[in-house]
Design a protein around this motif. Structure first.
Motif, PDB file in Angstrom:
ATOM      1  N   ASN A 193     -13.494  23.957  69.147  1.00 31.57           N
ATOM      2  CA  ASN A 193     -14.618  23.309  69.808  1.00 31.57           C
ATOM      3  C   ASN A 193     -15.955  23.916  69.380  1.00 31.57           C
ATOM      4  OD1 ASN A 193     -16.404  22.593  72.158  1.00 31.57           O
ATOM      5  ND2 ASN A 193     -14.496  21.528  72.699  1.00 31.57           N
ATOM      6  N   GLU A 226     -18.944  22.151  67.089  1.00 31.38           N
ATOM      7  CA  GLU A 226     -20.339  22.068  67.531  1.00 31.38           C
ATOM      8  C   GLU A 226     -21.270  22.768  66.567  1.00 31.38           C
ATOM      9  OE1 GLU A 226     -19.893  21.595  72.310  1.00 31.38           O
ATOM     10  OE2 GLU A 226     -21.581  22.718  71.496  1.00 31.38           O
ATOM     11  N   SER A 283     -21.523  20.331  63.415  1.00 33.76           N
ATOM     12  CA  SER A 283     -22.183  19.027  63.510  1.00 33.76           C
ATOM     13  C   SER A 283     -22.997  18.824  64.773  1.00 33.76           C
ATOM     14  CB  SER A 283     -21.157  17.913  63.346  1.00 33.76           C
ATOM     15  OG  SER A 283     -20.038  18.193  64.110  1.00 33.76           O
ATOM     16  N   ASP A 325     -24.772  18.012  68.008  1.00 35.50           N
ATOM     17  CA  ASP A 325     -24.536  17.059  69.086  1.00 35.50           C
ATOM     18  C   ASP A 325     -23.427  16.065  68.774  1.00 35.50           C
ATOM     19  OD1 ASP A 325     -26.318  18.132  70.718  1.00 35.50           O
ATOM     20  OD2 ASP A 325     -27.882  16.614  70.470  1.00 35.50           O
ATOM     21  N   LEU A 326     -23.220  15.821  67.481  1.00 39.76           N
ATOM     22  CA  LEU A 326     -22.222  14.821  67.117  1.00 39.76           C
ATOM     23  C   LEU A 326     -20.834  15.246  67.562  1.00 39.76           C
ATOM     24  CD1 LEU A 326     -23.244  13.812  63.516  1.00 39.76           C
ATOM     25  CD2 LEU A 326     -23.535  12.537  65.611  1.00 39.76           C
ATOM     26  N   ALA A 327     -20.606  16.569  67.574  1.00 38.35           N
ATOM     27  CA  ALA A 327     -19.258  17.068  67.834  1.00 38.35           C
ATOM     28  C   ALA A 327     -18.717  16.542  69.149  1.00 38.35           C
ATOM     29  CB  ALA A 327     -19.262  18.585  67.835  1.00 38.35           C
ATOM     30  N   ASP A 328     -19.577  16.505  70.165  1.00 38.07           N
ATOM     31  CA  ASP A 328     -19.008  16.115  71.448  1.00 38.07           C
ATOM     32  C   ASP A 328     -18.871  14.606  71.604  1.00 38.07           C
ATOM     33  OD1 ASP A 328     -21.893  17.518  73.046  1.00 38.07           O
ATOM     34  OD2 ASP A 328     -21.690  15.593  72.016  1.00 38.07           O
ATOM     35  N   MET A 329     -19.180  13.872  70.545  1.00 37.58           N
ATOM     36  CA  MET A 329     -18.881  12.444  70.588  1.00 37.58           C
ATOM     37  C   MET A 329     -17.447  12.204  70.135  1.00 37.58           C
ATOM     38  SD  MET A 329     -22.050  10.260  69.303  1.00 37.58           S
ATOM     39  CE  MET A 329     -23.698  10.852  69.419  1.00 37.58           C
ATOM     40  N   MET A 330     -16.879  13.190  69.447  1.00 37.26           N
ATOM     41  CA  MET A 330     -15.523  13.023  68.936  1.00 37.26           C
ATOM     42  C   MET A 330     -14.572  13.875  69.759  1.00 37.26           C
ATOM     43  SD  MET A 330     -15.627  10.953  66.441  1.00 37.26           S
ATOM     44  CE  MET A 330     -14.054  11.165  65.650  1.00 37.26           C
ATOM     45  N   ASP A 331     -13.439  13.309  70.081  1.00 36.00           N
ATOM     46  CA  ASP A 331     -12.440  14.121  70.763  1.00 36.00           C
ATOM     47  C   ASP A 331     -11.488  14.714  69.743  1.00 36.00           C
ATOM     48  OD1 ASP A 331     -13.150  13.536  73.610  1.00 36.00           O
ATOM     49  OD2 ASP A 331     -12.987  11.523  72.762  1.00 36.00           O
ATOM     50  N   ASN A 332     -11.555  14.187  68.549  1.00 37.66           N
ATOM     51  CA  ASN A 332     -10.674  14.643  67.494  1.00 37.66           C
ATOM     52  C   ASN A 332     -11.467  15.515  66.527  1.00 37.66           C
ATOM     53  OD1 ASN A 332      -9.170  14.910  65.219  1.00 37.66           O
ATOM     54  ND2 ASN A 332      -8.462  12.792  65.178  1.00 37.66           N
ATOM     55  N   PHE A 389     -11.367  17.238  61.391  1.00 33.35           N
ATOM     56  CA  PHE A 389     -12.104  17.468  60.140  1.00 33.35           C
ATOM     57  C   PHE A 389     -12.351  18.954  59.870  1.00 33.35           C
ATOM     58  CE2 PHE A 389     -16.349  18.673  61.505  1.00 33.35           C
ATOM     59  CZ  PHE A 389     -16.345  18.297  62.826  1.00 33.35           C
TER      60      PHE A 389
END
Lengths: 428, 224
Positions: free
Chosen positions: B172, B176, B179, B181-188, B191
């Motif tokens: 997690n 973060e 990427s 802020d983008l990180a918390d848009m993805m649950d997966n 990458f």
């Protein structure tokens, strides 16, 4: 829509027209009446004088007859004849050909017929006077009236302009200021003082209204910030405690799974919190800096950021970008909008497939594969997660729509050929 | 290394201190505006963590004062506001970094590490770690004088691990870091595996020891 001053102007003009129109026959009747009355008087005087002069001559019947012939020849407008009986005076009004200037057509005459006696003979005397014809009088009056109407009209236009320029000036100035007012600036409007009570009252009322708005706006902004502080800090505490817990020696696999799940839930809470604050900020009209942005460039930047995620899902991104398309808006907001749309496309797709990003004339279209249409009505609403899969914050598309609304763009969703298609129309 | 934590939330300050306290970092606290002023006046710190919203005054004033007095302390703003205006203003006055709450302690550690390195080395900035030499200015990594061809992201990850030496870094936190802020848009966060796999492979190929360990179920740890 007509302007304020045009309304009374039209009404006044119409009223003046009606009044002047009605005045034409009235003028005619009055003038004709006076005219005929004077002529009757004149005819009467001529008739009386002629009668008396004839009586005073004291000539015999034959001489009188000769004189009458001569008289009738010399005086075309009077005529003396013998008649049989005495009758009261009578008047008449006729149109007939003028004997001398025939080209003029018919002339109008007012006549008086009276009878008198000399000796035992009864004579009749007719006196005629030429009167102005009805149509000529009417024409003259109409022409004069039209002239006055034109003078009135010109006067109205000029006066209207003067009034608009002078009397209504404070009103238009206030209007201009209200139009230019920006709540973001946080300063109230300064109206010029007016010596007209209504304007002064209006300006005061508007000032009060704006003061109230500014106060509410400030409160809202403060609330946004306070909410951020109040929520972010405890979130930060929990986050940091979890990070510390991870560092503990001897964590069992079960415990580490729990910690991981907590991390996930926590990051979702902080995402929702962040997005709510973002929405509040957009609604509060923050982010007011504007610039012209080449859409293709902004898209490429965002695509670079999300490339990792797309690659992680084995998604191919196909770009068809019109590099001349520019949009006007706040850079941060536009980046957020593009990111949300692209991340949405990456998250909700049917397996390894392709995302198509298109910039056309005045339009942005992002499409990705899907299995069934999403519920259109709910799609852009807050917390109405339209799909049961992959729980999002439920705010991403609401934010996109809010940003579109702000700049007057239209966002729409379509599902066709197993593809979700989001289109933004930038208008002209 | 001395660090001052200016933060009114005791629990958060303690978490930060607990995480940072090892042989290298020594943490001190200031809980309000007055304390913060006193501490910064009489002591020198390698890095100051500054919360902008403090009881008794505006954190920005402390920053202004420090810069006006030409103090050399590094400074990172940690703020709950996450407002762009504050960020720009803070950086303009002279803060070295801005971190919005909530953040991972690992992220904070990486930022502190970077600030301190930047402040202490001006001309050449080289980190030596086991047999690795990282030239921060040239952004190049050498293993036993051989260049390790790392991508920007892999180098970024390597530095992140080194600045959290001997600490567990969760997937997690990594997502973060990479990427934002983008990180918390993805649950997966799959990458990340790809990048880490590549990093490990390149280090192994350069004949570098295996210091990056996988911690089962949680994340990774750089052993130093």
């Amino acid at each position: 829509m007509s302007k304020l001053l045009d309304k009374p102007f039209k009404v006044f003009t119409f009223y003046a027209f009606i009044v002047l129109l009605c005045s034409i026959p009235v003028y005619y009747l009055i003038i004709d009446f006076i005219w005929l009355k004077e002529l009757d008087e004149h005819n009467h005087m001529v008739s009386q004088a002629t009668q008396r002069n004839l009586k005073d001559l004291h000539i015999n019947t034959n001489q009188l007859r000769e004189s009458m012939v001569l008289w009738n020849k010399l005086h075309p407008e009077t005529r003396i004849e013998e008649t049989t009986a005495v009758s009261p005076d009578s008047t008449y009004n006729i149109y007939r050909q003028n004997r001398y200037t025939t080209s003029k057509g018919l002339d109008r005459f007012q006549g008086l017929v009276s009878t008198f006696t000399i000796g035992d003979k009864v004579y009749k005397i007719t006196v005629e006077t030429n009167v102005e014809e009805t149509h000529e009088t009417m024409l003259a009056i109409t022409l004069v009236t039209v002239l006055f109407f034109i003078i009135l009209l010109v006067g109205f236009v000029l006066l209207n302009k003067r009034i608009a320029a002078k009397l209504w000036r404070p009103f238009y100035q206030s209007l201009q200021k209200i139009k230019a007012f920006d709540l973001n600036s946080g300063t109230n409007l300064e109206f010029e003082r007016s010596d007209i009570q209504e304007f002064e009252e209006m300006n005061n009322s508007i000032s009060k209204l704006i003061d109230c708005n500014i106060a509410v706006y400030k409160q809202q902004k403060e609330f946004t910030e306070n909410a951020a502080h109040e929520l972010q800090t405890p979130l930060a505490v929990v986050q940091s405690k979890l990070d510390l817990m991870e560092q503990e020696e001897n964590i069992s696999p079960r415990q580490s799974v729990i910690i991981n799940d907590m991390h996930k839930a926590l990051s979702r809470v902080s995402r929702i919190n962040k997005n709510l604050l973002l929405l509040a900020k957009i609604e509060n009209r923050q982010f007011h800096d504007k610039e012209t942005i080449v859409l293709a460039d902004a898209l490429n930047e965002v695509l670079e950021l999300v490339a990792d995620f797309a690659a992680g899902q084995e998604l191919e991104i196909l770009k068809t970008l019109d590099t001349t398309q520019t949009i006007e808006g706040n850079r941060i907001l536009i980046e957020i909008m593009l990111t949300n749309l692209l991340m949405n496309a990456i998250r909700h797709n049917a397996g390894k497939s392709m995302i198509h990003v298109q910039v056309l004339k005045g339009q942005l279209q992002i499409s990705n594969s899907g299995t069934q249409s999403l519920i259109k009505d709910k799609l852009f609403k807050r917390f109405s997660t339209a799909s049961a899969y992959t729980p999002g914050s439920g705010l991403g598309l609401a934010i996109v729509r809010e940003i579109c609304n702000r700049y007057g763009w239209r966002i729409s969703y379509d599902f066709s050929a197993d593809r979700h298609i989001f289109t933004i129309d930038f208008g002209s | 290394m001395k660090i001052l934590i200016i933060e009114d939330e005791v629990e958060l300050a303690e978490s930060i201190a607990t995480y940072l306290t090892d042989e290298n970092y020594r943490c001190e606290f200031a809980m309000d505006y007055q304390q913060a002023l006193q501490k910064t006046e009489f002591h020198q710190y390698d890095c100051i963590l500054l919360d902008l919203m403090l009881p008794g005054g505006d954190g920005m004033k402390i920053l202004e004062k420090l810069k006006a007095e030409n103090k050399a302390d590094g400074l990172i703003i940690i703020s709950a506001k996450n407002s762009l205006d504050d960020k720009i203003k803070g950086l303009q006055i002279g803060a070295d970094d801005y971190l919005a709450k909530p953040f991972h302690l690992q992220e904070l550690a990486a930022r502190i590490y970077s600030v301190i390195r930047r402040r202490h080395f001006t001309n050449s900035n080289i980190i030596e770690e086991h047999e690795l030499k990282i030239d921060l200015l040239a952004k190049t990594v050498y293993a036993k004088e051989e260049v390790v061809p790392l991508t920007k992201k892999e180098l970024n990850l390597l530095l992140y691990f080194i600045s959290n030496k001997n600490r567990v870094v969760s997937k997690n936190a990594l997502a973060e870091h990479l990427s934002g802020d983008l990180a918390d848009m993805m649950d997966n966060h799959d990458f990340i595996y790809a990048h880490i796999k590549n990093l490990k492979r390149k280090l192994t190929e350069a004949d570098c020891g295996n210091y990056l360990k996988t911690v089962y179920g949680t994340g990774y740890k750089w052993e130093g």
